[in-house]
Design an enzyme around this catalytic site. Sequence first.
Site, PDB file in Angstrom:
ATOM      1  N   CYS A 348      63.730  21.655 -28.718  1.00  0.00           N
ATOM      2  CA  CYS A 348      64.490  21.389 -27.492  1.00  0.00           C
ATOM      3  C   CYS A 348      64.470  22.572 -26.543  1.00  0.00           C
ATOM      4  CB  CYS A 348      65.927  21.040 -27.867  1.00  0.00           C
ATOM      5  SG  CYS A 348      66.018  19.494 -28.760  1.00  0.00           S
ATOM      6  N   ASP A 349      63.761  23.632 -26.903  1.00  0.00           N
ATOM      7  CA  ASP A 349      63.761  24.828 -26.068  1.00  0.00           C
ATOM      8  C   ASP A 349      62.669  24.745 -24.997  1.00  0.00           C
ATOM      9  OD1 ASP A 349      63.912  27.303 -24.973  1.00  0.00           O
ATOM     10  OD2 ASP A 349      63.908  28.387 -26.871  1.00  0.00           O
TER      11      ASP A 349
END
Length: 403
Positions: A348-349
């Site tokens: 999710c980064d």
Amino acid sequence: MSTLTVTKSSSEDALAPAAANGPVRLKAPFARSELEALVIRYGSPLMVIDCDQVRAQYRALASALPGVDLHYALKPLPELTVVKVLKTEGCFFDLASGGEVDVVRAAGVLPERCIHTHPIKRDSDIREALRFGVRTFVADNADELGKFIRHRKRCEVLLRVAFRAPDAIVDLSRKFGCQPESVPELLAVAARLEIKVTGLSFHVGSQVASPSTYVDAIKACGRLIKEANESGIAKLHVLDIGGGFPVSYGAAMQPINDFCAPIRAALSALPPDVRVIAEPGRFIAAPAGTCVATVIGRAVKNGVPWYYLDDGVYGSFSGQMFDHANFPIDSLRSDGERIPSVLAGPTCDSIDIVAENVLLPPLEIGDLIIGRVMGAYCSASATDFNFIRRARVLPVNVTVEIG
Ligand SMILES: Cc1ncc(COP(=O)(O)O)c(C=O)c1O
């Protein structure tokens, strides 16, 4: 990890096992159908390690550096199968942690074929290596020498000297190594502490572009060894020329035999009783690794296609962050017009972007992306961030019976 066995099914014929239930044999460069079959069988993402390539790289370096005992540095790819394959080639090993001690022990490597070269160690690290039977360690300052007082009857030490290669992609002489001028003083400290120093070591940095720093370092160490032996302060008879030998990540490179020619010349000027060893990691491991990742999502942003993969910079492509490498990346699908696209990792980064402006044909979910020359410092530095499983490391072409 053990020898791979293959159970046949119709979709997996492309793997061409050497024999039913035998080890997987693939002919490099791997065909699209073979890589697809591996993903069907073993899942995605994968880090396929071609042991034929491991052997070829080891043999190429051994022949470029005759008379030099090669200690494979486990850190770029601490894989049990790779260690077993190299053991059958007559390779020595370079360790830097208790975990690496465990790998060579499991591979049945004799401790006398291993050295421990981490310049900064806890006493527990030293004890762990000693318990296995390693006897040669590295130090680069007086504190570190002091850690061997209690073990002095059981070990010998190489002094690591710093020689900085301006063209190294990874500078290893900023963090480690004493200045050449400090060697006589450190030998005197060791003599006072009754610690046996038997030689010098250096590491010019990883992925160096030219052999010139090796040559300078060998000459300087030759002088230091001669002076120490003549002064009687120590009896030095080992020179460890480290790792650093470069591989091609796409750009044309000098063949390793040519790269090593000036190194051979410098080594030939050393006193004949000096045993020369080296600690190559990347050169042996990198070309053997092919990363296979799957497109798991798509988007179009400002007209640019984005493809989300099941592997990224927190996984196999961590080498882009920590090792500053640019891997040759492509899709297995080759039909359709290639346009600038983005490949992103699965976390999710937002930093998890593998490549931008990469020319790719239109891809579908499920298509495969491959990264070449990813055997070194890739899976070794992968994380489980987001609790996303890292790529399975899959040795192929093991061929020898390694148990
Ligand atoms: C002490 C030591 N030896 C050997 C190596 C392997 O170097 P390379 O992969 O550049 O051959 C390293 C890499 O960090 C190292 O720190």
